[in-house]
Design a protein around this motif. Structure first.
Motif, mmCIF file in Angstrom:
data_model
loop_
_atom_site.group_PDB
_atom_site.id
_atom_site.type_symbol
_atom_site.label_atom_id
_atom_site.label_comp_id
_atom_site.label_asym_id
_atom_site.label_seq_id
_atom_site.Cartn_x
_atom_site.Cartn_y
_atom_site.Cartn_z
ATOM 1 N N VAL A 292 39.807 40.976 33.572
ATOM 2 C CA VAL A 292 40.131 39.771 34.340
ATOM 3 C C VAL A 292 39.628 38.573 33.544
ATOM 4 O O VAL A 292 38.461 38.522 33.158
ATOM 5 N N HIS A 294 39.460 34.203 32.748
ATOM 6 C CA HIS A 294 39.524 32.828 33.255
ATOM 7 C C HIS A 294 39.212 31.906 32.094
ATOM 8 O O HIS A 294 38.534 32.296 31.143
ATOM 9 N N TYR A 309 35.276 35.680 41.493
ATOM 10 C CA TYR A 309 35.294 36.679 40.420
ATOM 11 C C TYR A 309 34.086 37.622 40.485
ATOM 12 O O TYR A 309 33.744 38.267 39.494
ATOM 13 N N PHE A 318 34.986 41.044 33.475
ATOM 14 C CA PHE A 318 35.354 39.627 33.541
ATOM 15 C C PHE A 318 35.113 38.987 32.181
ATOM 16 O O PHE A 318 34.076 39.208 31.547
#
Length: 383
Positions: A292, A294, A309, A318
């Protein structure tokens, strides 16, 4: 066309334009153009040419070249293409014909930019995507000072009365510059979708956000996220959710418009429409998400104050990505606000030129046919 497609010779298609603030309308036109041949060559005009004939562009030419090149139906981008399409241009890039939408494009002198290729029979037309245009999007941003999101316990709504003829008191309206509500269909989503599913061995990457006014900052981030695995899924938040964490009257483009804009990007394999703001274990397990990502932009908390998150962070999957591009949707809006008067004048002049051309076409057909009913598509356009 069917006979030609059976030949060994590849059919090379030419498209050109400003492609300012590239949106799903541009992408849909290029998708249709690509379906008419095998190779799609897209010419993009310079800032100087656009300023001369149309008004100041929102994006720079380098930004526009990059954005067009990332549309999944485009095979090659020609930088600095001439504003008037010539036979010499088609021949130089070995293109069989030129394709454009059924809207009106004219020079500063009001001349049809495609008159040469039309006269030579090397012009094809595709249907324009109703409900969106660069001029419309500029108009939406010019209205940022107006509150068009109703908050509190009242039903969420978006004001659709975006004026398209800013700065003009004309009662005639151009259907190309004017704003009409975009009507999404499942067919349109299917046309834009890759239709692919991740293979069992694929490393699935997930990102989420608003992706409003899809721009080069988004593009660079998605390219970087795509490089983290094999299959990229983008979660798009609802309009109400975006407005919660961004405020003002964001998003400028509604969820359906944002879905098509993201799906047109060659780095994206799948989109989750109306994705939850927090990345849950259920979402990750359902799509088999392994990473994931960002960007470097601040992360707003969920409604309950939780870190959206938290789950991927706990799972150790992440990743914060630095794409090297710091552009945001707010930066684009500020470009518009800084040059508000210039863009208001641009919108007004563009619409008036379109109306003048339509009136000329209408008069020509009236003279030839004696009535307005035979004017396909134009009779009802002039009020």
């Amino acid at each position: 066309m069917s006979d030609n497609k059976n030949d060994n010779k590849q059919i090379r298609v030419w498209c050109d334009g400003c492609y300012d603030m590239v949106h799903f309308g541009h992408a849909n036109s290029l998708r249709q153009a690509k379906s008419l041949g095998d190779v799609l060559i897209v010419g993009v005009h310079t800032d100087e040419e656009i300023s001369k004939h149309k008004g100041p562009p929102v994006f720079t030419q380098q930004e526009r070249y990059k954005m067009v090149g990332a549309i999944k139906w485009v095979d090659h981008v020609v930088e600095g293409a001439p504003y008037v399409t010539t036979l010499e241009t088609l021949d130089k890039y070995q293109c069989d014909f030129c394709v454009h939408g059924d809207d009106i494009t004219v020079t500063a002198d009001g001349i049809d930019t495609y008159h040469l290729v039309k006269e030579a029979g090397r012009y094809r037309e595709v249907k324009r995507t109703a409900g969106v245009s660069t001029t419309d999007l500029v108009g939406r941003m010019l209205l940022l000072t107006r509150e068009h999101f109703k908050r509190g316990d009242k039903e969420y709504s978006v004001e659709l009365e975006h004026s398209s003829n800013l700065g003009t008191d004309s009662t005639a309206r151009s259907p190309y510059t004017g704003c009409s509500q975009f009507l999404p269909t499942t067919q349109k989503i299917i046309q834009f979708s890759s239709g692919l599913s991740p293979k069992p061995t694929d490393k699935v990457v997930y990102v989420a956000g608003a992706f409003d006014l899809f721009h080069v900052g988004h593009l660079d981030f998605l390219e970087a996220a795509h490089a983290q695995g094999d299959f990229l899924i983008v979660g798009l938040h609802t309009d109400l959710e975006v407005n919660r964490y961004k405020g003002s009257n964001y998003p400028i483009m509604n969820l359906h418009e944002r879905v098509l804009s993201v799906l047109a990007c060659k780095y994206v394999h799948e989109v989750v429409i109306g994705a939850p703001y927090s990345v849950t274990a259920e979402l990750m397990d359902h799509f088999g998400v392994k990473v994931v990502c960002h960007g470097l932009t601040p992360i707003a908390s969920d409604k309950d104050g939780a870190d959206p998150y938290q789950v991927p962070k706990e799972r150790g999957c992440f990743k914060t990505i630095n794409s090297g591009n710091t552009m945001t949707t707010e930066d684009i809006v500020q470009r518009i606000i800084r040059h508000r008067l210039e863009f208001e004048e641009r919108n007004s002049k563009k619409e008036q030129k379109e109306i003048a051309v339509m009136k000329t076409i209408q008069k020509k057909h009236l003279k030839q046919n004696g009535n307005c009913e035979n004017v396909k598509g134009y009779g009802e356009l002039i009020e």
